[in-house]
Scaffold this active site. Structure first.
Site, mmCIF file in Angstrom:
data_model
loop_
_atom_site.group_PDB
_atom_site.id
_atom_site.type_symbol
_atom_site.label_atom_id
_atom_site.label_comp_id
_atom_site.label_asym_id
_atom_site.label_seq_id
_atom_site.Cartn_x
_atom_site.Cartn_y
_atom_site.Cartn_z
ATOM 1 N N TYR A 197 0.841 -1.336 -0.001
ATOM 2 C CA TYR A 197 0.032 -0.045 -0.088
ATOM 3 C C TYR A 197 0.789 1.335 0.056
ATOM 4 O O TYR A 197 0.126 2.576 -0.018
ATOM 5 C CB TYR A 197 -0.950 -0.065 1.322
ATOM 6 C CG TYR A 197 -1.725 -1.098 1.245
ATOM 7 C CD1 TYR A 197 -2.093 -2.043 0.354
ATOM 8 C CD2 TYR A 197 -2.648 -1.546 2.626
ATOM 9 C CE1 TYR A 197 -2.971 -3.135 0.640
ATOM 10 C CE2 TYR A 197 -3.205 -2.741 2.746
ATOM 11 C CZ TYR A 197 -3.487 -3.396 1.532
ATOM 12 O OH TYR A 197 -4.184 -4.489 1.879
ATOM 13 N N HIS A 208 1.350 -11.727 1.342
ATOM 14 C CA HIS A 208 0.238 -10.942 0.658
ATOM 15 C C HIS A 208 -0.387 -11.772 -0.172
ATOM 16 O O HIS A 208 -1.669 -11.511 -0.366
ATOM 17 C CB HIS A 208 0.762 -9.488 0.198
ATOM 18 C CG HIS A 208 -0.331 -8.495 0.067
ATOM 19 N ND1 HIS A 208 -0.146 -7.187 0.389
ATOM 20 C CD2 HIS A 208 -1.718 -8.442 0.001
ATOM 21 C CE1 HIS A 208 -0.977 -6.461 0.234
ATOM 22 N NE2 HIS A 208 -2.072 -7.311 -0.152
HETATM 23 N N1 LIG Z 1 -4.992 -9.012 1.656
HETATM 24 C C1 LIG Z 1 -5.318 -8.305 0.630
HETATM 25 O O1 LIG Z 1 -4.876 -8.575 -0.729
HETATM 26 C C2 LIG Z 1 -6.543 -7.058 0.589
HETATM 27 C C3 LIG Z 1 -7.131 -6.739 -0.801
HETATM 28 C C4 LIG Z 1 -8.063 -5.685 -0.426
HETATM 29 C C5 LIG Z 1 -8.390 -5.114 0.721
HETATM 30 N N2 LIG Z 1 -7.556 -5.505 1.749
HETATM 31 C C6 LIG Z 1 -7.811 -4.904 3.334
HETATM 32 O O2 LIG Z 1 -9.228 -4.712 3.400
HETATM 33 C C7 LIG Z 1 -9.169 -3.193 3.733
HETATM 34 C C8 LIG Z 1 -10.917 -2.856 3.280
HETATM 35 O O3 LIG Z 1 -10.843 -2.732 2.032
HETATM 36 P P1 LIG Z 1 -11.949 -3.156 1.291
HETATM 37 O O4 LIG Z 1 -12.125 -2.494 -0.143
HETATM 38 O O5 LIG Z 1 -11.904 -4.580 1.354
HETATM 39 O O6 LIG Z 1 -13.303 -2.656 2.365
HETATM 40 P P2 LIG Z 1 -14.714 -2.742 2.096
HETATM 41 O O7 LIG Z 1 -15.131 -2.737 3.734
HETATM 42 O O8 LIG Z 1 -15.407 -3.981 1.234
HETATM 43 O O9 LIG Z 1 -15.145 -1.263 1.661
HETATM 44 C C9 LIG Z 1 -15.083 -0.273 2.271
HETATM 45 C C10 LIG Z 1 -15.804 1.035 1.435
HETATM 46 O O10 LIG Z 1 -17.145 0.763 1.773
HETATM 47 C C11 LIG Z 1 -17.691 1.993 1.677
HETATM 48 N N3 LIG Z 1 -18.937 2.029 2.335
HETATM 49 C C12 LIG Z 1 -18.998 1.890 3.715
HETATM 50 N N4 LIG Z 1 -20.291 1.955 4.157
HETATM 51 C C13 LIG Z 1 -21.180 1.853 3.148
HETATM 52 C C14 LIG Z 1 -22.557 2.130 3.036
HETATM 53 N N5 LIG Z 1 -23.127 1.906 4.087
HETATM 54 N N6 LIG Z 1 -22.980 2.111 1.807
HETATM 55 C C15 LIG Z 1 -21.996 1.978 0.580
HETATM 56 N N7 LIG Z 1 -20.618 1.904 0.857
HETATM 57 C C16 LIG Z 1 -20.394 2.029 2.181
HETATM 58 C C17 LIG Z 1 -16.609 3.069 2.125
HETATM 59 O O11 LIG Z 1 -17.043 4.230 1.381
HETATM 60 P P3 LIG Z 1 -16.298 5.617 1.694
HETATM 61 O O12 LIG Z 1 -14.750 5.618 1.531
HETATM 62 O O13 LIG Z 1 -16.988 6.483 0.744
HETATM 63 O O14 LIG Z 1 -16.798 5.557 3.369
HETATM 64 C C18 LIG Z 1 -15.263 2.527 1.967
HETATM 65 O O15 LIG Z 1 -14.561 2.907 1.085
HETATM 66 C C19 LIG Z 1 -8.290 -2.529 2.967
HETATM 67 O O16 LIG Z 1 -8.089 -1.183 3.248
HETATM 68 C C20 LIG Z 1 -7.117 -3.428 3.206
HETATM 69 O O17 LIG Z 1 -6.376 -3.273 4.457
HETATM 70 C C21 LIG Z 1 -6.611 -6.593 1.642
#
Ligand SMILES: NC(=O)c1ccc[n+]([C@@H]2O[C@H](COP(=O)([O-])OP(=O)(O)OC[C@H]3O[C@@H](n4cnc5c(N)ncnc54)[C@H](OP(=O)(O)O)[C@@H]3O)[C@@H](O)[C@H]2O)c1
Ligand SMILES: *[C@@H]1O[C@H](CO)[C@@H](O)[C@H](O)[C@H]1NC(C)=O
Length: 365
Positions: free
Chosen positions: A128, A183
């Site tokens: 990241y 990762h």
């Molecule tokens: N190991 C890996 O390969 C890997 C891959 C991907 C992610 N990750 C980890 O997982 C973390 C989370 O990322 P993710 O993309 O998986 O998160 P997620 O929880 O699926 O999505 C987060 C997004 O949801 C939106 N959101 C929240 N509440 C909502 C609602 N009520 N209605 C509509 N949208 C809403 C938010 O938008 P707003 O920003 O507008 O609030 C936020 O940006 C990352 O930061 C990372 O640390 C790891």
């Protein structure tokens, strides 16, 4: 005279505390047994009482500290405990290569806001390109290191894992991380590749620079490459995309329970996909209905669904107000019918968001 009154008050406080704790234990939630609950309401009340008497806080609090959100802890096989709701610094905060030299002050502010809101588990990664910002936020927060749970991951550095952790620790300004993950498996091809990287991880654990070690984005055949190589340490966690629209099961063979039976705990990312990425999906109405009936946000309902499966939920946001919405996941319980409805409705749509191109379109594992 005043001393006597003071002692009497202390006694009252102590016995109130005991009663409150006993009552709280009767309400121990529906979280499965591996989850150590932090008896939040009781603690908050004790802390409230304690602060009026200005007792040193270490007498009455647990790991979490005064403002910490009441996150249940998942006990790992190696004895460590993971706060089950995590704030991630990827996706919404991932730094593009052209911004490599820019220090992201907004991420420092947001990470501090997450800590302020009570998050104690931060999910970071070398990839990241923002460990320095997280390190700065941790430092500025003033929260004692032992109250935090910090994860980072190795990707580019897999050829020399001990060196990669040193670089991450330097950026994070830390002596150790709580959890270190490989990762992704996509750069690992031969049995040797898997075993070399895993030996590096074991070395990192032995050095104390990571308390626990695990993997991310591993499907079963990747995990078996490690399990079949007579590892000294087993992977303790697999962090992967998991949500109602990808239940990680092919032809009725589910992957998640298999991992949990091996003692490999699961952390879910893309956890809020049903809300954030599928506005027309079959779960929008049920999640809103459940949110209304529990008087919480729809994101809290979605996050709670993971916790009640013994799974760590990782999420993120660019909007501060979401942090409070997410924290509501810790304040209520989904009924069995509600849990089941989310599984059933979720099966009506299949979606993989994280590198779908790397999988066969029909592969749901
Ligand atoms: N190991 C890996 O390969 C890997 C891959 C991907 C992610 N990750 C980890 O997982 C973390 C989370 O990322 P993710 O993309 O998986 O998160 P997620 O929880 O699926 O999505 C987060 C997004 O949801 C939106 N959101 C929240 N509440 C909502 C609602 N009520 N209605 C509509 N949208 C809403 C938010 O938008 P707003 O920003 O507008 O609030 C936020 O940006 C990352 O930061 C990372 O640390 C790891
Ligand atoms: C619903 O939640 C809000 C804030 O989270 C609170 O102010 C309100 O009193 C709650 N309503 C009920 C009926 O509990």
């Amino acid at each position: 005279m005043f001393a006597a009154v003071g002692q009497a008050r202390l006694l009252v406080v102590a016995s109130t505390a005991a009663v409150v704790l006993i009552i709280a234990s009767q309400f121990s939630s529906q979280l499965p047994p591996k989850v150590v609950c932090s008896f939040a309401p009781a603690l908050r009340r004790i802390q409230g009482i304690a602060s009026t008497l200005s007792l040193p806080s270490q007498h009455v609090v647990t790991m979490a500290g005064n403002r910490a959100m009441d996150t249940p802890l998942l006990r790992l096989r190696d004895g460590n405990k993971v706060p089950m709701l995590a704030f991630g610094t990827g996706t919404a905060w991932f730094k593009e290569p052209e911004d490599h030299d820019k220090f992201d002050k907004d991420l420092v502010l947001m990470t501090k806001a997450a800590l302020e809101a009570g998050f104690r588990h931060l999910d970071c990664a070398e990839m990241y390109d923002n460990e320095a910002e997280v390190g700065q936020a941790i430092k500025e927060s003033g929260i004692p290191r032992e109250e935090l749970f910090i994860t980072t991951k190795v990707a580019n550095g897999i050829k020399d894992v001990p060196r990669a952790i040193d670089e991450s620790l330097k950026k994070l300004q830390l002596d150790y991380v709580d959890l270190y993950l490989v990762h992704e498996p996509w750069n690992l091809h031969t049995r040797e590749d898997y075993q070399n990287v895993w030996r590096g991880m074991e070395e990192v654990k032995a050095s104390g620079k990571a308390k626990s070690i695990g993997v991310s984005n591993f499907v079963r055949k990747d995990l078996e490459m490690i399990l079949n190589g007579s590892p000294k340490e087993l992977p303790i966690v697999n962090q992967l995309e998991y949500h109602p629209y990808i239940q990680r099961e092919n032809d009725g063979v589910p992957y998640i329970p298999w991992m949990q039976e091996q003692g490999i705990e699961v952390e879910a990312f893309k956890s809020l996909s049903a809300l954030a990425r599928c506005p027309e999906g079959p779960l929008v109405e049920p999640l809103q209905r459940m949110a209304k009936s529990h008087n919480v946000s729809d994101s809290a309902v979605m996050l709670r669904w993971f916790l009640q499966q013994n799974i760590v939920a990782i999420t993120t946001t660019r909007k501060k107000e979401r942090l409070q919405e997410y924290a509501q996941a810790l304040t209520f319980e989904l009924t069995k019918d509600e849990m089941d409805e989310i599984f059933t409705e979720g099966k009506k749509l299949f979606k993989r968001f994280y590198f779908p191109g790397r999988y066969d379109p029909d592969d749901r594992s």
